[in-house]
Design an enzyme around this catalytic site. Structure first.
Site, PDB file in Angstrom:
ATOM      1  N   CYS A  53      -7.567  -2.589   8.227  1.00  0.00           N
ATOM      2  CA  CYS A  53      -6.246  -2.558   7.580  1.00  0.00           C
ATOM      3  C   CYS A  53      -5.774  -1.117   7.377  1.00  0.00           C
ATOM      4  O   CYS A  53      -4.650  -0.761   7.734  1.00  0.00           O
ATOM      5  CB  CYS A  53      -6.297  -3.297   6.241  1.00  0.00           C
ATOM      6  N   GLU A  84       0.833  -1.201   0.000  1.00  0.00           N
ATOM      7  CA  GLU A  84       0.000   0.000   0.000  1.00  0.00           C
ATOM      8  C   GLU A  84       0.866   1.250   0.000  1.00  0.00           C
ATOM      9  O   GLU A  84       1.850   1.331   0.722  1.00  0.00           O
ATOM     10  CB  GLU A  84      -0.919   0.009   1.218  1.00  0.00           C
TER      11      GLU A  84
END
Length: 211
Positions: free
Chosen positions: A141, A78
Site C-alpha cells: 500500500c 493517508e
C-alpha cells in the site's frame, strides 16, 4: 475531470480484498467526474508499472489508490508515503523486501495532494468512522502511494494523487476474534463521499483541520 481509482487483488490467506471489491462497484461518474477503475496486483515490483501504464494511457487528473488495512476501525485517508519497502510477509509474487528504498533517487517522503481533512469530514457526515492516517505502513500500500507520487514528481507534475485504507469486510473477521470490520456498502459510501469531496475541493486549499 477523470479520476483513476485502483484497488488491490486478494493477498496472503484472504480470498477477497475489500479494496477492489469496493472500487469495481463505484459509479462510473461521481460529481460529474469520470471514474476509471483498475485492479492492481499486490506485488511490489508490478503494481507501480500497472498504474503507470494506465496514467500514460488514460491521462487522469487524479489517482486514488485504495487498500485494505486489517485492524483499522474506519476509512483512513493517508497523508504521507515513505521511501521504504519492508514487508512483514511476502507479496503475491513471493517477494519480501527488507529495509529497501523504493526509488534510489526519490525523496524520503511525499505528501498527498488530496484534501484529506475535508474528505474525512465528509465521510464522518455519512455516519462512518474516519480519520487521517500518518503512516501507510511499509507494505505494498505504501509502495504504490509512493510510486505514484514519485511519478508525479518526475513525469506528471499536474497529477494529484493519494491513498485511502479501508477495514476488513465482516466475512474476513469470522476467524479473527475482536477484529474490526465494515460492510461493503459502507466502504462504497465512504469512497464515493471522498471522491465527491476531491471534485468539490479541486483547486481549493484544504485548510480546515478535522476535529
Amino acid at each position: 475531470m477523470k479520476i483513476l481509482v485502483t484497488g488491490f487483488d486478494p493477498f496472503s490467506t484472504d480470498k477477497i480484498n475489500p479494496a477492489f471489491e469496493t472500487v469495481k462497484r463505484l459509479p462510473d461518474s461521481i460529481a460529474d467526474a469520470t471514474i476509471l477503475k483498475l485492479e492492481i496486483p499486490t506485488a511490489f515490483k508490478r503494481c507501480g508499472e500497472v498504474v503507470h501504464q494506465e496514467i500514460v494511457s488514460a491521462h487522469p487528473d487524479y489517482v486514488l489508490n485504495v487498500g485494505q488495512a486489517g485492524g483499522r476501525f474506519g476509512i483512513t485517508p493517508e497523508r504521507i508515503a515513505i521511501n521504504l519497502d519492508d514487508g512483514r510477509i511476502a507479496d503475491n509474487d513471493n517477494y519480501r523486501p527488507i529495509n529497501q528504498p523504493i526509488e534510489a533517487d526519490g525523496a524520503t517522503a511525499y505528501f498527498t495532494q488530496l484534501p484529506v481533512n475535508a474528505m474525512t469530514r465528509a465521510i464522518r457526515k455519512e455516519g462512518l468512522p474516519s480519520s487521517i492516517s500518518l503512516s501507510a505502513g511499509t507494505y505494498v500500500c505504501n509502495h504504490i502511494m509512493y510510486e505514484v507520487q514519485y511519478r508525479r514528481a518526475t513525469e506528471f507534475p499536474e497529477l494529484k494523487a493519494g491513498f485511502m485504507h479501508i477495514p476488513f469486510l465482516p466475512t474476513q473477521v469470522v476467524n479473527r476474534p475482536n477484529m474490526p470490520s465494515q460492510s461493503l456498502d459502507d466502504d462504497i459510501c465512504g469512497v464515493v463521499e471522498a471522491i465527491k469531496t476531491m471534485v468539490e475541493m479541486d483547486g481549493r486549499s484544504d485548510v480546515d483541520s478535522i476535529e
